[in-house]
Write a protein that holds these residues in place. Sequence first.
Motif, PDB file in Angstrom:
ATOM      1  N   PHE A  30       0.866  -1.169   0.000  1.00  0.00           N
ATOM      2  CA  PHE A  30       0.000   0.000   0.000  1.00  0.00           C
ATOM      3  C   PHE A  30       0.908   1.226   0.000  1.00  0.00           C
ATOM      4  N   ASN A  31       0.812   2.025  -1.053  1.00  0.00           N
ATOM      5  CA  ASN A  31       1.715   3.156  -1.228  1.00  0.00           C
ATOM      6  C   ASN A  31       0.969   4.475  -1.119  1.00  0.00           C
ATOM      7  N   HIS A  32       1.622   5.441  -0.503  1.00  0.00           N
ATOM      8  CA  HIS A  32       1.057   6.757  -0.242  1.00  0.00           C
ATOM      9  C   HIS A  32       2.134   7.762  -0.659  1.00  0.00           C
ATOM     10  N   PHE A  33       1.742   8.826  -1.338  1.00  0.00           N
ATOM     11  CA  PHE A  33       2.717   9.713  -1.960  1.00  0.00           C
ATOM     12  C   PHE A  33       2.613  11.133  -1.408  1.00  0.00           C
ATOM     13  N   VAL A  34       3.778  11.683  -1.105  1.00  0.00           N
ATOM     14  CA  VAL A  34       3.884  13.047  -0.587  1.00  0.00           C
ATOM     15  C   VAL A  34       4.526  13.912  -1.660  1.00  0.00           C
ATOM     16  N   VAL A  35       3.844  14.981  -2.047  1.00  0.00           N
ATOM     17  CA  VAL A  35       4.393  15.947  -2.988  1.00  0.00           C
ATOM     18  C   VAL A  35       4.756  17.184  -2.183  1.00  0.00           C
ATOM     19  N   LEU A  36       6.043  17.490  -2.135  1.00  0.00           N
ATOM     20  CA  LEU A  36       6.509  18.612  -1.338  1.00  0.00           C
ATOM     21  C   LEU A  36       6.242  19.926  -2.061  1.00  0.00           C
ATOM     22  N   GLU A  39       2.718  24.118  -0.036  1.00  0.00           N
ATOM     23  CA  GLU A  39       1.492  23.505   0.450  1.00  0.00           C
ATOM     24  C   GLU A  39       1.549  22.012   0.153  1.00  0.00           C
ATOM     25  N   PRO A  40       2.207  21.213   1.000  1.00  0.00           N
ATOM     26  CA  PRO A  40       2.428  19.790   0.712  1.00  0.00           C
ATOM     27  C   PRO A  40       1.115  19.027   0.548  1.00  0.00           C
ATOM     28  N   LEU A  41       1.179  18.029  -0.330  1.00  0.00           N
ATOM     29  CA  LEU A  41       0.004  17.210  -0.639  1.00  0.00           C
ATOM     30  C   LEU A  41       0.299  15.748  -0.361  1.00  0.00           C
ATOM     31  N   LEU A  42      -0.675  15.057   0.217  1.00  0.00           N
ATOM     32  CA  LEU A  42      -0.615  13.608   0.422  1.00  0.00           C
ATOM     33  C   LEU A  42      -1.630  12.956  -0.508  1.00  0.00           C
ATOM     34  N   PHE A  43      -1.151  12.073  -1.373  1.00  0.00           N
ATOM     35  CA  PHE A  43      -2.047  11.321  -2.262  1.00  0.00           C
ATOM     36  C   PHE A  43      -2.149   9.905  -1.729  1.00  0.00           C
ATOM     37  N   LEU A  61       9.724  13.754   6.693  1.00  0.00           N
ATOM     38  CA  LEU A  61       9.764  14.645   5.527  1.00  0.00           C
ATOM     39  C   LEU A  61       9.316  16.063   5.875  1.00  0.00           C
ATOM     40  N   ILE A  62       8.188  16.156   6.557  1.00  0.00           N
ATOM     41  CA  ILE A  62       7.646  17.442   6.981  1.00  0.00           C
ATOM     42  C   ILE A  62       6.941  17.249   8.321  1.00  0.00           C
ATOM     43  N   PRO A  63       6.767  18.304   9.097  1.00  0.00           N
ATOM     44  CA  PRO A  63       5.906  18.177  10.272  1.00  0.00           C
ATOM     45  C   PRO A  63       4.485  17.843   9.812  1.00  0.00           C
ATOM     46  N   PRO A  64       3.873  16.789  10.319  1.00  0.00           N
ATOM     47  CA  PRO A  64       2.544  16.393   9.841  1.00  0.00           C
ATOM     48  C   PRO A  64       1.517  17.511   9.884  1.00  0.00           C
ATOM     49  N   GLU A  65       1.632  18.417  10.847  1.00  0.00           N
ATOM     50  CA  GLU A  65       0.656  19.506  10.945  1.00  0.00           C
ATOM     51  C   GLU A  65       0.778  20.504   9.800  1.00  0.00           C
ATOM     52  N   LYS A  66       1.856  20.421   9.004  1.00  0.00           N
ATOM     53  CA  LYS A  66       2.037  21.316   7.862  1.00  0.00           C
ATOM     54  C   LYS A  66       1.354  20.793   6.598  1.00  0.00           C
ATOM     55  N   LEU A  67       0.812  19.582   6.655  1.00  0.00           N
ATOM     56  CA  LEU A  67       0.132  19.031   5.489  1.00  0.00           C
ATOM     57  C   LEU A  67      -1.020  19.952   5.078  1.00  0.00           C
ATOM     58  N   ARG A  68      -1.101  20.252   3.774  1.00  0.00           N
ATOM     59  CA  ARG A  68      -2.107  21.205   3.295  1.00  0.00           C
ATOM     60  C   ARG A  68      -3.221  20.549   2.479  1.00  0.00           C
ATOM     61  N   TRP A  69      -2.880  19.525   1.684  1.00  0.00           N
ATOM     62  CA  TRP A  69      -3.860  18.901   0.795  1.00  0.00           C
ATOM     63  C   TRP A  69      -3.839  17.387   0.976  1.00  0.00           C
ATOM     64  N   ILE A  70      -5.014  16.786   0.901  1.00  0.00           N
ATOM     65  CA  ILE A  70      -5.178  15.340   0.960  1.00  0.00           C
ATOM     66  C   ILE A  70      -6.035  14.937  -0.232  1.00  0.00           C
ATOM     67  N   SER A  71      -5.551  14.008  -1.033  1.00  0.00           N
ATOM     68  CA  SER A  71      -6.322  13.548  -2.178  1.00  0.00           C
ATOM     69  C   SER A  71      -6.098  12.054  -2.366  1.00  0.00           C
ATOM     70  N   PHE A  72      -6.859  11.469  -3.280  1.00  0.00           N
ATOM     71  CA  PHE A  72      -6.799  10.019  -3.512  1.00  0.00           C
ATOM     72  C   PHE A  72      -7.573   9.707  -4.772  1.00  0.00           C
TER      73      PHE A  72
END
Length: 245
Positions: A30-36, A39-43, A61-72
């Motif tokens: 199961f893979n999850h992708f972080v785009v730095l 405004e970091p994004l988690l796909f 990679l980044i402080p989790p609280e800095k995550l800006r976008w979540i998509s899938f």
Amino acid sequence: MNARIGEIADGIFRLSVRVDAIAPPAGFTFNHFVVLGDEPLLFHAGLRGMFPVLREALGHLIPPEKLRWISFGHYEADECGAMNEWLAVAPRAEVAHGQTGCMVSLNDMADRLPRVLQDGEVIDLGKGRRVRYVDTPHIPHGWDAGVLYEEASGTLLCGDLFTQVGDGPALTGSDIVGPAIATEDYFRFSSLNPGMGRTIRRLAEISPRTLALMHGPSFAGDCAAALRDLADDYDARVRASLSVT
């Protein structure tokens, strides 16, 4: 359980969790992708049970609280089960998805209202990073399905397309079409429909340089050819299913 971190393109990292109990003895990733970016994004938000290990991995990679976008790719537990956990730890984060997904699921299930993306709409992540949403209904399953294309690196975050069993490196140049065909034979996970080939060939026209797979190693090489070959296989499956009486 742990999450391995690997950079698959400039500024794009894969957080990979292997589960041995699925499709043994090969197992399943199961893979999850972080785009730095600014405004970091988690796909792929991941399963709720994986959230602690994914949060720890993201913290490298980044402080989790800095995550800006979540998509899938579409509304399914392994893609978005932990979205509300991410929203809780990242107070500025927003879920971003296509109109169908928001209408039928996310407007109700997400703890904060999602951003509705139109086909072709772009989110500017800053630092030269832009992700473009592409609507892909029913591909490979789910009428709310869509993918993201990161323009600077040429990376297609392609969800369940090219799903394969087993493990492997974070990034490969080896064949991904053959394993994807074998896995389709094994799981029968796709919603066969007459528009499959056409939709996948539309992705090939983007000419991505990297394919980020949710299940399996990411691929760097002739991505357009791989997409066209996958489209050909699905077209053949559709024809075969229509010929059955």
